[in-house]
Design an enzyme around this catalytic site. Structure first.
Site, short mmCIF file in Angstrom:
data_model
loop_
_atom_site.label_atom_id
_atom_site.label_comp_id
_atom_site.label_asym_id
_atom_site.label_seq_id
_atom_site.Cartn_x
_atom_site.Cartn_y
_atom_site.Cartn_z
N ARG A 1 -0.20 5.70 7.44
CA ARG A 1 -1.34 6.29 8.14
C ARG A 1 -0.88 7.04 9.38
NH1 ARG A 1 -5.01 1.05 7.29
NH2 ARG A 1 -5.58 1.51 5.15
N ASP B 1 -10.74 2.05 7.84
CA ASP B 1 -9.61 1.13 8.03
C ASP B 1 -9.69 0.39 9.36
OD1 ASP B 1 -8.48 2.10 5.63
OD2 ASP B 1 -7.66 3.81 6.72
N HIS C 1 -10.72 -2.36 0.90
CA HIS C 1 -10.84 -3.39 1.91
C HIS C 1 -9.76 -4.41 1.63
CE1 HIS C 1 -14.53 -2.19 3.59
NE2 HIS C 1 -15.30 -2.59 2.61
N THR D 1 -5.30 2.11 -0.88
CA THR D 1 -5.42 2.76 -2.19
C THR D 1 -4.15 3.54 -2.53
OG1 THR D 1 -7.78 2.94 -1.84
CG2 THR D 1 -6.86 4.32 -3.57
N THR D 2 -3.55 4.18 -1.52
CA THR D 2 -2.46 5.10 -1.83
C THR D 2 -1.09 4.63 -1.37
OG1 THR D 2 -2.81 6.14 0.30
CG2 THR D 2 -4.00 7.10 -1.56
P1 GDP Z 1 -11.52 -1.49 6.22
O1 GDP Z 1 -11.20 -0.29 5.41
O2 GDP Z 1 -12.22 -1.18 7.48
O3 GDP Z 1 -12.19 -2.58 5.45
O4 GDP Z 1 -10.14 -2.05 6.67
P2 GDP Z 1 -9.31 -3.15 5.93
O5 GDP Z 1 -10.19 -4.27 5.54
O6 GDP Z 1 -8.47 -2.49 4.91
O7 GDP Z 1 -8.45 -3.69 7.11
C1 GDP Z 1 -7.23 -3.20 7.39
C2 GDP Z 1 -6.24 -4.31 7.58
O8 GDP Z 1 -6.43 -4.91 8.83
C3 GDP Z 1 -6.22 -5.43 6.58
O9 GDP Z 1 -4.90 -5.60 6.14
C4 GDP Z 1 -6.69 -6.64 7.38
O10 GDP Z 1 -6.12 -7.84 6.90
C5 GDP Z 1 -6.21 -6.31 8.74
N1 GDP Z 1 -6.94 -6.87 9.86
C6 GDP Z 1 -8.27 -7.02 10.01
N2 GDP Z 1 -8.54 -7.51 11.23
C7 GDP Z 1 -7.35 -7.67 11.86
C8 GDP Z 1 -6.96 -8.13 13.17
O11 GDP Z 1 -7.78 -8.48 14.00
N3 GDP Z 1 -5.60 -8.13 13.45
C9 GDP Z 1 -4.68 -7.73 12.57
N4 GDP Z 1 -3.40 -7.78 12.93
N5 GDP Z 1 -5.02 -7.28 11.33
C10 GDP Z 1 -6.32 -7.25 11.00
#
Ligand code: GDP
Length: 424
Positions: free
Chosen positions: A306, A12, A40, A301-302
């Site tokens: 967190r 995440d 993601h 997913t859930t």
């Molecule tokens: P992953 O499991 O590492 O791929 O994480 P995710 O893609 O689920 O990312 C988690 C959340 O962080 C998503 O809702 C993204 O839109 C958000 N996100 C990603 N980069 C940034 C950022 O730089 N700032 C903020 N505020 N949200 C972000």
């Protein structure tokens, strides 16, 4: 050129956005491990999407997306995701599936649920997507490869043999209804026509692409601390989350990976149980969770809230080391803009001794965080695209962490949108 995008800690971290961006000029994006258990989130011109199994290059019309051999491949989920993308305007998603990938079987999901129930208060907090039973079967050599769908005798025999053992467990350990191999065979055979257009020898395809100098992205799921070998075992996942494994899970030479982008979030969050040294609680945690709402601090997913914590240099340094990091992508720094002061975990105190080395699990359980407190910047930094334009304290925060972890932060993400990014 092959690049891997992987997580530094618990997952995440925002890998989806970074992959989506780097995928813009990638010829191929590959998922090399994991299954539909993690998600993601990608925000782009088509809208906001939660992807579980589909590689993040799916939105780019020129990118071929590959489900690599290391994935736990869930066919009904794949079909659902494909339809969801088509309904949202993606006309012709380009996907290939490895002919050796193994299938998530209906009984894997059932066993995941039964085992968590059996473990009761000792459960792993599994997403119940069948991941642990799937990989157990793979290494016990009772898994089913997708190619078996095209060889009915093989499929039938392998399902029968898998069911024999499982039925003993169902009867005597779980006290649940037994599996009917014939019914499972019929159900799984029904997958064949759904996947047939996509199944190819991806190893030949990829190695040819390498010869042609194509740009390939390897997309990791979760993060280094969830790796079953090097992570917080047993609160890990069941397939390797490391860039080193990407070569195996995709089927390309290890030396072909030139860049490893390790994604690290500007604070910490984790789902599931296990030690989490820099964890915070109560109102302090809730505020960060809500502020980080865009950063999805409720599981994709859930939907579970967190667990939250401050940035952990000990864990991140270890994660970056395991990944073989060439570049750190530092995400969600915008979320911290509300804070007067920002604690950063710079060491673990274990039995009165402070260390910067990430310890084995029994010692990790005893570790207490050693915090250093940095000043906040208290201003909205979203949309800033030049590093020099960040407030001085935000730059100091980035540079302090870069020094502590010992790997270069070359990308800073200051918002969920593609445009909210700084290259250093
Ligand atoms: P992953 O499991 O590492 O791929 O994480 P995710 O893609 O689920 O990312 C988690 C959340 O962080 C998503 O809702 C993204 O839109 C958000 N996100 C990603 N980069 C940034 C950022 O730089 N700032 C903020 N505020 N949200 C972000």
């Amino acid at each position: 050129m092959v690049k891997a995008i992987v997580g530094a800690c618990w997952g995440d971290e925002g890998k989806g956005k970074i992959t989506d961006m780097l995928a813009a000029d990638a010829d191929i994006v590959i998922r090399f491990q994991g299954g539909s258990n993690a998600g993601h989130t990608i925000i782009n011109d088509y809208g906001k999407f939660a992807l579980h199994q589909m590689p993040s290059g799916i939105f780019n019309p020129n990118t071929v997306n590959i489900i690599g051999t290391g994935v736990a491949f869930n066919v009904p989920y794949f079909v659902k995701e494909l339809n969801y993308l088509k309904e949202n305007g993606l006309e012709n998603p380009k996907v290939l599936i490895s002919d050796r990938v193994q299938l998530m079987m209906p009984y894997h999901i059932a066993f995941d649920t039964y085992e968590e129930a059996r473990l009761s208060d000792k459960q792993f907090g599994s997403t119940k997507s069948g991941i642990a039973p799937f990989y157990s079967d793979k290494y016990a050599k009772t898994g089913i490869q997708i190619c078996d769908l095209f060889h009915e005798d093989v499929l039938k025999e392998r399902i029968e043999s898998a069911c024999q053992v499982k039925n003993v467990l169902l009867e005597h350990l779980y006290h649940k209804p037994l599996l009917d191999p014939e019914a499972i065979y019929e159900e799984v055979l029904g997958y064949r026509d759904l996947v047939a257009p996509y199944v190819v020898n991806t190893v030949e395809y990829l190695n040819q692409a390498l010869k042609e100098g194509k740009t390939i992205l390897l997309e990791g799921q979760l993060g280094a601390l969830k790796d079953p070998d090097h992570g917080i075992f047993p609160m890990t996942t069941s397939s390797s989350t490391l860039a080193g494994f990407a070569a195996v899970g995709a089927g390309i030479p290890p030396h072909s990976i030139e860049k490893v982008y390790t994604v690290a979030k500007a604070y910490s969050s984790a789902v599931g149980g296990g030690a989490f040294v820099s964890e915070i609680f109560g109102d302090e945690a809730q505020e960060l969770r809500v502020r980080g709402g865009d950063a999805g601090e409720f599981g994709v997913t859930t939907g579970r809230p967190r667990r939250m914590g401050w940035f952990d240099c000990v864990a991140t340094r270890y994660g970056c080391m395991l990944q073989g990091t060439t570049d750190v992508a530092f995400t969600a720094i915008d979320v911290l803009s509300y804070l007067d002061e920002i604690p950063v975990c710079v060491g673990y105190e274990i039995d009165g001794v402070v260390t910067k080395e990430f310890p084995v699990t029994p010692l990790l359980e005893k570790a207490k965080p050693v915090f250093e407190v940095l000043p906040g910047w208290k201003t909205n930094i979203r949309g800033i695209t030049k590093y020099e334009d960040l407030p001085e304290n935000a730059r100091k925060y980035v540079e302090f962490i870069e020094k502590e972890i010992g790997y270069p932060i070359t990308i800073v993400s200051n918002g969920p949108k593609r445009s909210e990014i700084i290259y250093r």
